[in-house]
Design an enzyme around this catalytic site. Structure first.
Site, PDB file in Angstrom:
ATOM      1  N   ARG A  61      20.695 -59.129 -24.999  1.00 23.55           N
ATOM      2  CA  ARG A  61      19.905 -58.695 -23.855  1.00 23.55           C
ATOM      3  C   ARG A  61      18.442 -58.428 -24.185  1.00 23.55           C
ATOM      4  O   ARG A  61      17.533 -58.879 -23.482  1.00 23.55           O
ATOM      5  CB  ARG A  61      20.496 -57.421 -23.228  1.00 23.55           C
ATOM      6  CG  ARG A  61      21.670 -57.670 -22.330  1.00 23.55           C
ATOM      7  CD  ARG A  61      22.664 -56.540 -22.458  1.00 23.55           C
ATOM      8  NE  ARG A  61      23.288 -56.617 -23.756  1.00 23.55           N
ATOM      9  CZ  ARG A  61      24.380 -57.347 -24.015  1.00 23.55           C
ATOM     10  NH1 ARG A  61      24.983 -57.943 -23.043  1.00 23.55           N
ATOM     11  NH2 ARG A  61      24.866 -57.442 -25.243  1.00 23.55           N
ATOM     12  N   THR A  62      18.185 -57.640 -25.214  1.00 21.29           N
ATOM     13  CA  THR A  62      16.812 -57.184 -25.439  1.00 21.29           C
ATOM     14  C   THR A  62      15.903 -58.361 -25.778  1.00 21.29           C
ATOM     15  O   THR A  62      14.840 -58.554 -25.166  1.00 21.29           O
ATOM     16  CB  THR A  62      16.785 -56.124 -26.551  1.00 21.29           C
ATOM     17  OG1 THR A  62      17.730 -55.115 -26.218  1.00 21.29           O
ATOM     18  CG2 THR A  62      15.406 -55.506 -26.690  1.00 21.29           C
TER      19      THR A  62
ATOM     20  N   LYS B 152      12.004 -63.575 -49.749  1.00 21.26           N
ATOM     21  CA  LYS B 152      11.267 -63.717 -51.022  1.00 21.26           C
ATOM     22  C   LYS B 152      10.724 -62.378 -51.492  1.00 21.26           C
ATOM     23  O   LYS B 152       9.990 -62.296 -52.470  1.00 21.26           O
ATOM     24  CB  LYS B 152      10.103 -64.700 -50.839  1.00 21.26           C
ATOM     25  CG  LYS B 152      10.524 -66.067 -50.362  1.00 21.26           C
ATOM     26  CD  LYS B 152       9.292 -66.904 -50.011  1.00 21.26           C
ATOM     27  CE  LYS B 152       9.669 -68.089 -49.143  1.00 21.26           C
ATOM     28  NZ  LYS B 152       8.496 -68.671 -48.499  1.00 21.26           N
TER      29      LYS B 152
ATOM     30  N   ARG C  26      13.114 -55.334 -33.532  1.00 19.15           N
ATOM     31  CA  ARG C  26      14.387 -54.600 -33.677  1.00 19.15           C
ATOM     32  C   ARG C  26      14.737 -54.594 -35.157  1.00 19.15           C
ATOM     33  O   ARG C  26      14.660 -55.635 -35.823  1.00 19.15           O
ATOM     34  CB  ARG C  26      15.506 -55.256 -32.878  1.00 19.15           C
ATOM     35  CG  ARG C  26      16.866 -54.663 -33.245  1.00 19.15           C
ATOM     36  CD  ARG C  26      17.966 -55.119 -32.346  1.00 19.15           C
ATOM     37  NE  ARG C  26      17.845 -54.511 -31.029  1.00 19.15           N
ATOM     38  CZ  ARG C  26      18.770 -54.618 -30.073  1.00 19.15           C
ATOM     39  NH1 ARG C  26      19.875 -55.323 -30.299  1.00 19.15           N
ATOM     40  NH2 ARG C  26      18.617 -54.038 -28.907  1.00 19.15           N
TER      41      ARG C  26
ATOM     42  N   HIS D  70      15.561 -46.539 -28.450  1.00 15.55           N
ATOM     43  CA  HIS D  70      15.550 -47.855 -27.784  1.00 15.55           C
ATOM     44  C   HIS D  70      14.808 -47.633 -26.462  1.00 15.55           C
ATOM     45  O   HIS D  70      15.390 -47.656 -25.381  1.00 15.55           O
ATOM     46  CB  HIS D  70      16.989 -48.311 -27.559  1.00 15.55           C
ATOM     47  CG  HIS D  70      17.147 -49.755 -27.195  1.00 15.55           C
ATOM     48  ND1 HIS D  70      16.100 -50.588 -26.858  1.00 15.55           N
ATOM     49  CD2 HIS D  70      18.268 -50.530 -27.117  1.00 15.55           C
ATOM     50  CE1 HIS D  70      16.566 -51.795 -26.584  1.00 15.55           C
ATOM     51  NE2 HIS D  70      17.865 -51.794 -26.738  1.00 15.55           N
TER      52      HIS D  70
HETATM   53  N1   CP Z   1      21.407 -53.217 -24.591  1.00 13.84           N
HETATM   54  C1   CP Z   1      21.045 -53.909 -25.692  1.00 13.84           C
HETATM   55  O1   CP Z   1      20.178 -53.484 -26.479  1.00 13.84           O
HETATM   56  O2   CP Z   1      21.710 -55.083 -25.860  1.00 13.84           O
HETATM   57  P1   CP Z   1      21.468 -56.111 -27.047  1.00 13.84           P
HETATM   58  O3   CP Z   1      21.911 -55.437 -28.321  1.00 13.84           O
HETATM   59  O4   CP Z   1      22.281 -57.327 -26.713  1.00 13.84           O
HETATM   60  O5   CP Z   1      19.986 -56.401 -27.110  1.00 13.84           O
END
Ligand code: CP
Length: 311
Positions: free
Chosen positions: A56-57, A85, A106, A134
């Site tokens: 999703r993100t 590396k 992320r 998040h």
């Molecule tokens: N909600 C969410 O962060 O989903 P993903 O881990 O698929 O990005």
């Protein structure tokens, strides 16, 4: 005009960094972005650096950027980069900022997004750092709650599941401290909220209850369910012991009455039965869809000088 122009050039690292006015301005702008707003970010480039899996993100940020006329580069697998590396995260960020106008990162380590922001001359957006934060998930969660109920103040919000490792829970609970909400936390004792966050919520007078059984959490307006964050357990045998410890089924949801709104950041594993999905209050797929709208609004505010009419 929306006062959200204060977002221009801003890093998005933690939900704490945003005031109630900031959050409401973003939600108002996102409402405007429900309709097609055209290629406002033509010529801009977003880098998506995903050191951890995501559906999703990453894809909703990329979709948002494409829909706004911008372009995207990046990676979804660290193994395809020069990190293998031995290049440091700080040096990687110093390189990537040369190729883009903003970075979404992320990373499994708490604090990685903050470190990236400290080393970047372009805005850095935290797409999730370990168990910590998040923030853009929080923005779309707030948007979904307000769209479904017409308000945030005055709600009773329950969090159900992995309160210990769930970064979506930690971010949303922090943002909700700006609002007049009652928070109830439901889950196995082993997965309780981190003490520091618990104390913050209690100090603000927002902690309603901590219980192990969902039935003891009634009444609620919103139930925010999360999966057990298997990847955060230092000892896999601990996860094995607890992996089926809780579950929301249709009967359990219906005991809260027809107005309960059920959210989940997804992915789902076993903690929400599929027979919950067609309840009118089951909003989690709509919530994921809202991710594109909210991220379109956020990227436009960060990357352009445009002002947007309030809702
Ligand atoms: N909600 C969410 O962060 O989903 P993903 O881990 O698929 O990005």
């Amino acid at each position: 005009m929306s006062p959200a122009h204060g977002f221009r050039g801003r890093h998005v690292v933690s939900a704490d960094d945003f005031s109630k006015d900031d959050l409401l301005a973003l939600l108002d702008t996102a409402s405007y972005f429900e309709s097609d707003v055209g290629p406002r970010l033509a010529g801009k480039i977003l880098a998506t650096l995903f050191f951890e899996p995501s559906t999703r993100t990453r894809l909703s940020f990329e979709s948002a950027m494409h829909r706004l006329g911008g372009s995207v580069l990046g990676f979804a697998d660290e193994k395809a980069t020069s990190r293998t590396k031995g290049e440091s995260l700080a040096d990687t960020i110093r390189m990537v900022e040369c190729y883009c106008d903003a970075i979404v990162i992320r990373h499994p380590q708490e604090g990685a997004a903050r470190l990236a922001a400290e080393n970047a001359r372009v805005p850095v957006i935290n797409g999730g750092d370990g168990s910590n934060q998040h923030p853009t998930q929080t923005f779309l969660d707030l948007y979904t709650i307000r769209k479904a109920t017409g308000r945030i103040d005055g709600l009773k919000v329950g969090f159900f599941g992995d309160l210990r490792y769930g970064r979506a829970v930690h971010s949303l609970a922090k943002a909700l401290l700006h609002f007049d909400v009652e928070m109830t936390f439901v889950g196995p004792s082993m997965l309780r909220l981190p003490q520091e966050l618990r104390e913050k919520i209690a100090a603000k007078g927002r902690l309603s209850k901590e219980v192990e059984s969902l039935d003891d959490a009634k009444p609620l307006d919103v139930l925010y369910v999360t999966r057990i964050q298997k990847e955060r357990f230092p000892d896999p045998s601990e996860y094995e012991r607890i992996k089926y410890a809780y579950r929301l089924d249709r009967a359990g949801a219906e005991r809260f009455g027809p107005d309960l709104k059920i959210l989940h950041p997804l992915p789902r594993v076993t903690e929400v039965a599929t027979d919950v999905d067609d309840l009118p209050g089951a909003l989690y797929f709509e919530q994921a869809r809202n991710g594109v709208t909210v991220r379109k609004a956020l990227l436009s505010l960060i990357l352009s000088d445009a002002e947007f009419p309030a809702r």
